[in-house]
Design a protein around this motif. Structure first.
Motif, PDB file in Angstrom:
ATOM      1  N   UNK A   1       0.830   4.005  -3.097  1.00 28.43           N
ATOM      2  CA  UNK A   1       0.414   5.384  -2.876  1.00 28.43           C
ATOM      3  C   UNK A   1       1.605   6.331  -3.036  1.00 28.43           C
ATOM      4  N   UNK A   2       2.774   5.893  -2.581  1.00 26.49           N
ATOM      5  CA  UNK A   2       3.955   6.766  -2.695  1.00 26.49           C
ATOM      6  C   UNK A   2       4.260   7.054  -4.159  1.00 26.49           C
TER       7      UNK A   2
ATOM      8  N   UNK B   1       0.842  -1.205   0.000  1.00 27.56           N
ATOM      9  CA  UNK B   1       0.000   0.000   0.000  1.00 27.56           C
ATOM     10  C   UNK B   1       0.875   1.252   0.000  1.00 27.56           C
ATOM     11  N   UNK B   2       1.921   1.258   0.830  1.00 26.68           N
ATOM     12  CA  UNK B   2       2.818   2.404   0.888  1.00 26.68           C
ATOM     13  C   UNK B   2       3.489   2.623  -0.464  1.00 26.68           C
ATOM     14  N   UNK B   3       3.951   1.506  -1.060  1.00 25.97           N
ATOM     15  CA  UNK B   3       4.611   1.612  -2.365  1.00 25.97           C
ATOM     16  C   UNK B   3       3.680   2.250  -3.387  1.00 25.97           C
TER      17      UNK B   3
END
Lengths: 258, 253
Positions: free
Chosen positions: A102-103, A98-100
């Motif tokens: 959205x980032x 998820x972080x990957x």
């Protein structure tokens, strides 16, 4: 910001510095802990993502508000992606994936603003992200499967003579993953923005050439508009591709035996 | 990679016109340098092979140390480049390959991505997950509740219908009973009345019989009397006794 130079948009310049770490007596070497425009947009990206997700879900509405719904849809989208390509066990990597996503997505979207730098248009960033993914895959794969992780290179149900050919290919393809993962994102963001800037530059150059120039500028202007749309698509698509490939690689770490 | 090469050439051209373009200066520097060293002067311009870009980068990297930049620019045609490449932290390398920015980029990437990961995994995602779970539980709970209520309703309807059927049966039974008792009552009364009537009829009949018998008996007397009268008229005297016996024989005869 140099007008029509298509490369200057990738310039990284220092906004302020926290000083240099590990420099020798003459101030050479070491590494300067500079806060650059790239750093600024990384911080903005993280700020926007975290701020939005946390603030929009603050009400914890049973019936979601419109803002909360966006957060929920993003959550469900990534969760389904992880679950469908890496299984339920892959869900332990959900925050990472998820972080990957959205980032990359949000930093690419920031990059679509004129004068904003695209964080992923710098090779070092995409390489770092790709290596991070591969490190997670390898570390988790070895932790979970031990030597069984090497089964990744030995597809099951293939006769021995063929294996002699297949295994090196599998090893090669595994080694090329971080390369393709990083270069794909980097190349797309870089090339797209350059092309966009080149066409926009034509508009500027031509319009400075008088009436005929202005008429001539219509075509590159149309191209710029069209390419802007395309770039939005590419920005989102590359974030998606990077993420789904991460899920596929994570699936390999979880189930190496094909 | 070939894109970069060609872009370089283009940048080179476009940039000539403007001053203060930091990158432009560096390009010129780089080119000046290649001019000096060899016939490879076209490397940054038209080279399209894979090696083009990397060679490019190498050549340009040489220019990163200030000394060489200055040295090169003193050889070059443009003197403005030396100063412009100094005022901004820009070594003139193609920016994505400028290794001097790698440290800071990696540092900030690690910091920001780490922060993002922590914020996501500790706060945002658990919260959204919780919201979704609560909603799913709530919906499931509501559905279960609805199902339970439906069952309850069904039960109520069933029991109502059972009671209705029971009541109907009961009322029927009562009606039946009433009808039966009424019938019995009526039957009894009718039987009574009939018995009464039969008795009365019997009494009446017996009385009729008696009256008839009496009458018949009287008929004998009358016949005897008539016979006496007739005989006495015709013949004279006859005893009543004789007349009677004669009548009796006639009647019997």
């Amino acid at each position: 910001m140099a007008g029509t130079d298509p490369i200057s948009q990738f310039n990284i310049y220092e906004l302020f510095s926290f000083g240099t770490i590990g420099a020798d007596a003459e101030g050479a070497g070491g590494f300067e802990l500079a806060f650059t425009n790239s750093s600024l947009f990384m911080v903005l990206t993280v700020g926007l993502i975290a701020g939005y997700l946390i603030l929009s879900t603050r009400g914890r509405g049973l019936v979601p508000s419109r803002l909360q719904l966006v957060s929920e849809i993003t959550y469900e989208f990534i969760a389904n992606m992880v679950r469908s390509s890496a299984g339920n066990e892959g869900m332990k990597f959900f925050p990472f994936v998820f972080s990957l996503f959205t980032f990359i997505l949000i930093s690419n979207m920031f990059g679509m603003f004129p004068y904003f730098i695209t964080v992923a248009s710098h090779l070092i960033i995409t390489v770092a992200l790709a290596l991070l993914v591969m490190t997670v895959v390898i570390v988790y794969g070895v932790m979970r499967n031990g030597f069984g992780f090497l089964k990744l290179f030995v597809p099951s149900g293939i006769p021995l003579p063929v294996l002699i050919i297949v295994v090196p290919i599998e090893v090669l393809s595994f080694l090329s993953r971080p390369l393709s993962l990083s270069l794909r994102l980097f190349g797309n963001m870089l090339a797209g923005h350059i092309v966009l800037k080149v066409f926009a530059g034509f508009v500027v150059t031509l319009t400075s050439m008088g009436a005929f120039g202005i008429i001539g500028a219509v075509l590159p202007f149309g191209m710029t508009v069209a390419l802007t749309g395309l770039e939005f698509l590419v920005s989102a698509l590359q974030a998606f591709v990077f993420t789904i490939l991460t899920c596929v690689y994570l699936n390999d770490a979880i189930h190496p035996g094909h | 990679m070939s894109i970069i090469g060609s872009i370089y050439g283009q940048a080179d051209l476009a940039v000539q016109q403007q001053d203060g373009a930091t990158w432009a200066g560096a390009i010129v520097v780089a080119q000046a340098e290649t001019d000096i060293s060899s016939e490879e002067s076209t490397v940054s311009g038209s080279e399209t092979s894979q090696g083009g870009a990397s060679e490019d980068a190498v050549i340009v990297l040489e220019g990163t140390s200030g000394e060489e930049v200055l040295g090169a620019s003193s050889h070059g045609e443009e003197t403005t480049t030396g100063t412009s490449s100094h005022d901004v932290k820009d070594s003139g390398v193609f920016p994505p390959f400028d290794s001097s920015t790698f440290g800071a980029q990696l540092f900030w990437l690690a910091l920001t991505f780490g922060a993002l990961y922590l914020l996501m995994s500790k706060i945002a995602l658990p919260r959204i997950g919780e919201i979704l779970e609560v909603r799913r539980d709530r919906i499931e709970g509501d559905l279960a509740e609805a199902e339970r209520l439906r069952k309850k309703t069904d039960q109520a309807i069933a029991s109502y219908e059972a009671e209705l059927a029971e009541a109907r049966a009961k009322s029927q039974a009562i009606a039946e009973d009433t009808r039966a008792s009424l019938k019995a009552d009526v039957d009894a009364k009718r039987a009574e009345v009939e018995a009464d009537l039969t008795k009365k009829v019997a009494v009446a009949e017996s009385r009729i019989q008696k009256t008839k018998a009496d009458a018949l008996a009287n008929v004998d007397d009358i016949a005897a009397d008539t016979a006496v009268a007739l005989v006495s008229k015709l013949t004279g005297k006859i005893s009543v006794k004789a007349a009677r016996s004669a009548v009796a024989t006639v009647v019997k005869g």
